[in-house]
Design a protein around this motif. Sequence first.
Motif, mmCIF file in Angstrom:
data_model
loop_
_atom_site.group_PDB
_atom_site.id
_atom_site.type_symbol
_atom_site.label_atom_id
_atom_site.label_comp_id
_atom_site.label_asym_id
_atom_site.label_seq_id
_atom_site.Cartn_x
_atom_site.Cartn_y
_atom_site.Cartn_z
ATOM 1 N N UNK A 367 0.834 -1.203 0.000
ATOM 2 C CA UNK A 367 0.000 0.000 0.000
ATOM 3 C C UNK A 367 0.866 1.248 0.000
ATOM 4 N N UNK A 368 1.969 1.172 0.741
ATOM 5 C CA UNK A 368 2.871 2.319 0.774
ATOM 6 C C UNK A 368 3.494 2.547 -0.600
ATOM 7 N N UNK A 369 3.880 1.465 -1.262
ATOM 8 C CA UNK A 369 4.429 1.580 -2.614
ATOM 9 C C UNK A 369 3.413 2.216 -3.548
ATOM 10 N N UNK A 370 2.151 1.815 -3.422
ATOM 11 C CA UNK A 370 1.115 2.338 -4.317
ATOM 12 C C UNK A 370 0.888 3.830 -4.088
ATOM 13 N N UNK A 371 1.014 4.286 -2.833
ATOM 14 C CA UNK A 371 0.881 5.729 -2.589
ATOM 15 C C UNK A 371 2.006 6.502 -3.267
ATOM 16 N N UNK A 372 3.202 5.920 -3.323
ATOM 17 C CA UNK A 372 4.300 6.566 -4.050
ATOM 18 C C UNK A 372 4.034 6.566 -5.550
#
Length: 502
Positions: A367-372
Amino acid sequence: MSEENFQDFNEWIEVAGLTDFITQYGSGSSLRDIALTDLYKYLQNPYSNIKDIQKASKYLTNKHGIIKEVLRSLKSLPSLDYIISWSTVDDEKKLKNYERKVNDFLKEIDIKTFIRDGLFEVGEMGTIVTCLRNKRYIQFLDLDDLRINKQRNGRWVVEYDLNSIKQHKTVNDKLAVIESLPDELTLAKYNLFINKGEDYRYIELKDADVINIDGNRNMPYGLPLTIGAWSSILQKEIIDRVERSVADRLLKTIVILSAGHLDKEGTKPVPKEVITAYFNEVSKLFNKKNGMSFNTGKESSGTGTIALPHFFKLDTLEVNTELFKKELYDKIEKDIYSNLGISPAVLWGGGGNNFSSAQLNSQKFFRYIFTLLEKFEVLINRYLKQILPKSVSCEFVFAKSTMLDKDKYVDKYKDLYMQTGISKFWIESLTGLPYENVIGQAEYERKVLKTESIIYPASNAYTQSGNNDNKGGAPTVDEPTNENTIKSKSNGSNNNPKPSTS
């Protein structure tokens, strides 16, 4: 020997070997350039120390494998499959031209390589500044050469500091630097700054954009992804240093020569000259015993003996090899991973995590990767607007899938295809190639290579219809030449029931 006499002898400094690593690092610093005290100062006011934080991040990334592995995972885990949705265009031929133009642009900038490099660098530095050059490639600018201190219409204004070019000595070096920079920077503007001063020092870059992570909304700079784990990593390094010191002591035994008194009553200390003489002889003996002559630098061998009077005594220094318990190592290890926000199971498949906790952590990290990736989507869509007419628009979106859960998304897109006939997402997720590449390959094989007349699927329920008009399976022969085939067709033998069903 009295304390005063002890301080007079420089030779005794050699005996105090244990003071090296322990006293140096016992004060709380693990490196001369990055100490724990420095780190705590950075964290109290990160934005006033942002340059030091960025330098520390580069150093620690290169030094510690666990930090680099987190950044590598950030870079490599997303599949980076993408979808382009178009606005309504009446002219189908124009739409195809626009699609071709967008696809050519994405190939030109090498979209996936750009995103992966951007993810790694923004994770390492907390901030990156990109610049679209001639609508053909994207350049990462050095943060040390920029000034970013104001916004316009919600976007940070990026200015290049011409003073950074002065560090290059020769004219040719300066010209080479200027040629590698965005078009707004020219030799004429640099000369203007040199001749007229500070009013001409900063040049605004119109196609430069700022991407940051974990930063204040009102500040242009973000913080490195791994900064939360730095204190635990530095503490672990202190322990590693002390461990190496202990190991060194085990390999190189410390021998202590102690001097008593000449008389049994303890009233006559050993003279200074006698201590010096025996100390030198004992040192020579041990140098010879270790196989090295420090005076000549050549190897030597042999066994030596020396006689000591009753007032001298040789002892070995005992080293405690159990300075730190296993529980301390486990605690620091857990602190590092928890502060990184990623479990060992995601990084290298270990750590003793159960499946459910590892799955939950991987989903959180994804999820953190997707926010980036959402930040990069905004950037790519801004670039696409520059190459399309104002009457046409499209939206570039990354598929929210990673290398670890890609099969799940392939199955979902297959279901979508089976229910709606939309094949684009399934083909792209399955092949990892842009849709138009797959379509182009299919047209080439059918129209040029004519492979469907040579290679065909086996006959089965999916390739045959009840009317036998499906082209799947083996091709039919309109004019058979085999004699048995001709007889079979003319006599209707294929219509006769089988023996088992008669």
